[in-house]
Design a protein around this motif. Sequence first.
Motif, PDB file in Angstrom:
ATOM      1  N   LYS A  98       0.883  -1.177   0.000  1.00 48.71           N
ATOM      2  CA  LYS A  98       0.000   0.000   0.000  1.00 48.71           C
ATOM      3  C   LYS A  98       0.913   1.216   0.000  1.00 48.71           C
ATOM      4  O   LYS A  98       1.664   1.439   0.943  1.00 48.71           O
ATOM      5  CB  LYS A  98      -0.898  -0.005   1.239  1.00 48.71           C
ATOM      6  CG  LYS A  98      -1.718   1.243   1.402  1.00 48.71           C
ATOM      7  CD  LYS A  98      -3.142   0.952   1.097  1.00 48.71           C
ATOM      8  CE  LYS A  98      -4.015   2.153   1.415  1.00 48.71           C
ATOM      9  NZ  LYS A  98      -4.766   2.556   0.267  1.00 48.71           N
ATOM     10  N   ILE A  99       0.866   1.957  -1.089  1.00 48.67           N
ATOM     11  CA  ILE A  99       1.699   3.150  -1.228  1.00 48.67           C
ATOM     12  C   ILE A  99       0.959   4.343  -0.611  1.00 48.67           C
ATOM     13  O   ILE A  99      -0.193   4.611  -0.952  1.00 48.67           O
ATOM     14  CB  ILE A  99       2.033   3.433  -2.710  1.00 48.67           C
ATOM     15  CG1 ILE A  99       2.738   2.230  -3.351  1.00 48.67           C
ATOM     16  CG2 ILE A  99       2.870   4.703  -2.851  1.00 48.67           C
ATOM     17  CD1 ILE A  99       4.074   1.876  -2.756  1.00 48.67           C
ATOM     18  N   GLY A 100       1.631   5.031   0.277  1.00 47.65           N
ATOM     19  CA  GLY A 100       1.052   6.196   0.943  1.00 47.65           C
ATOM     20  C   GLY A 100       1.236   7.470   0.134  1.00 47.65           C
ATOM     21  O   GLY A 100       1.787   7.458  -0.977  1.00 47.65           O
ATOM     22  N   GLU A 101       0.793   8.573   0.699  1.00 40.74           N
ATOM     23  CA  GLU A 101       0.862   9.872   0.020  1.00 40.74           C
ATOM     24  C   GLU A 101       2.297  10.312  -0.254  1.00 40.74           C
ATOM     25  O   GLU A 101       2.548  11.086  -1.175  1.00 40.74           O
ATOM     26  CB  GLU A 101       0.133  10.927   0.847  1.00 40.74           C
ATOM     27  CG  GLU A 101      -1.356  10.708   0.903  1.00 40.74           C
ATOM     28  CD  GLU A 101      -2.067  11.723   1.789  1.00 40.74           C
ATOM     29  OE1 GLU A 101      -1.454  12.743   2.166  1.00 40.74           O
ATOM     30  OE2 GLU A 101      -3.248  11.487   2.094  1.00 40.74           O
ATOM     31  N   THR A 102       3.240   9.826   0.542  1.00 50.51           N
ATOM     32  CA  THR A 102       4.650  10.201   0.362  1.00 50.51           C
ATOM     33  C   THR A 102       5.321   9.398  -0.744  1.00 50.51           C
ATOM     34  O   THR A 102       6.467   9.658  -1.087  1.00 50.51           O
ATOM     35  CB  THR A 102       5.431   9.968   1.667  1.00 50.51           C
ATOM     36  OG1 THR A 102       5.429   8.563   1.956  1.00 50.51           O
ATOM     37  CG2 THR A 102       4.846  10.746   2.825  1.00 50.51           C
ATOM     38  N   GLY A 103       4.619   8.410  -1.281  1.00 49.70           N
ATOM     39  CA  GLY A 103       5.208   7.557  -2.295  1.00 49.70           C
ATOM     40  C   GLY A 103       5.921   6.350  -1.716  1.00 49.70           C
ATOM     41  O   GLY A 103       6.430   5.508  -2.448  1.00 49.70           O
ATOM     42  N   GLU A 104       5.962   6.257  -0.402  1.00 52.90           N
ATOM     43  CA  GLU A 104       6.593   5.127   0.277  1.00 52.90           C
ATOM     44  C   GLU A 104       5.536   4.085   0.640  1.00 52.90           C
ATOM     45  O   GLU A 104       4.364   4.411   0.843  1.00 52.90           O
ATOM     46  CB  GLU A 104       7.282   5.592   1.570  1.00 52.90           C
ATOM     47  CG  GLU A 104       8.404   6.575   1.342  1.00 52.90           C
ATOM     48  CD  GLU A 104       9.595   5.947   0.643  1.00 52.90           C
ATOM     49  OE1 GLU A 104       9.960   4.812   0.995  1.00 52.90           O
ATOM     50  OE2 GLU A 104      10.149   6.597  -0.264  1.00 52.90           O
ATOM     51  N   SER A 105       5.952   2.846   0.771  1.00 54.71           N
ATOM     52  CA  SER A 105       5.037   1.777   1.151  1.00 54.71           C
ATOM     53  C   SER A 105       4.661   1.901   2.627  1.00 54.71           C
ATOM     54  O   SER A 105       5.532   2.041   3.489  1.00 54.71           O
ATOM     55  CB  SER A 105       5.673   0.408   0.901  1.00 54.71           C
ATOM     56  OG  SER A 105       4.811  -0.606   1.350  1.00 54.71           O
ATOM     57  N   GLU A 106       3.368   1.856   2.899  1.00 57.08           N
ATOM     58  CA  GLU A 106       2.879   1.891   4.279  1.00 57.08           C
ATOM     59  C   GLU A 106       2.791   0.487   4.868  1.00 57.08           C
ATOM     60  O   GLU A 106       2.875   0.316   6.080  1.00 57.08           O
ATOM     61  CB  GLU A 106       1.487   2.541   4.333  1.00 57.08           C
ATOM     62  CG  GLU A 106       1.485   3.988   3.964  1.00 57.08           C
ATOM     63  CD  GLU A 106       0.080   4.591   4.010  1.00 57.08           C
ATOM     64  OE1 GLU A 106      -0.906   3.852   4.171  1.00 57.08           O
ATOM     65  OE2 GLU A 106      -0.005   5.819   3.884  1.00 57.08           O
ATOM     66  N   ILE A 107       2.581  -0.509   3.983  1.00 53.25           N
ATOM     67  CA  ILE A 107       2.466  -1.889   4.432  1.00 53.25           C
ATOM     68  C   ILE A 107       2.758  -2.800   3.240  1.00 53.25           C
ATOM     69  O   ILE A 107       2.448  -2.453   2.105  1.00 53.25           O
ATOM     70  CB  ILE A 107       1.066  -2.173   5.043  1.00 53.25           C
ATOM     71  CG1 ILE A 107       1.077  -3.472   5.840  1.00 53.25           C
ATOM     72  CG2 ILE A 107      -0.029  -2.153   3.993  1.00 53.25           C
ATOM     73  CD1 ILE A 107      -0.140  -3.615   6.775  1.00 53.25           C
TER      74      ILE A 107
END
Length: 173
Positions: free
Chosen positions: A25-34
């Motif tokens: 799951k990609i977050g708003e920052t572009g990094e994976s959240e999970i």
Amino acid sequence: MENKDSKLLEILQQEKFLAFFDFCKIGETGESEIDGLCKVAIPQNLDSIDYICLTFIFDTPSEASRQLAKRIMSKLSTEAFRRAEPSVYAVTSVPAIMRQAENYIHQLDVIFKDKVHEDHKAIINRLVYTIRNAAGLDTEVPQWWEESEAPAPTEAEKANWSERIKAFLGIRQ
């Protein structure tokens, strides 16, 4: 009722793993959240029940990531799968009862109205499409196991069979 339970347990114990795919799951920052892995299984030697089992294994090092995994799984409803695959009859959604230290495990059984005669790969691809769209997960292309390479069910999956039976039969916990 007990006879139905034993028949379903026998069916679940004989599941054949077909594929797996990574997800995140990609977050708003572009990094994976999970991040995680989904194992795909089907029943074998079966005439009366048709379903595909999806076992999601989330990497959850924190309570926040565990809660995120639960929220993601709540989005994968019967209606969500039916939009991409009209032959879906119901979806059972069962978190694993064995707590894993760094993982959250959740099993979905996508049950079809009738016996599926179409190639399983095409149906699984439509289910993965639903996972991307309804749950907002980025998914890799499913990797197909060869018959001899398919792994055996894990202890957590085995421990969850009775919960899946209850979900199949509509018995509330």
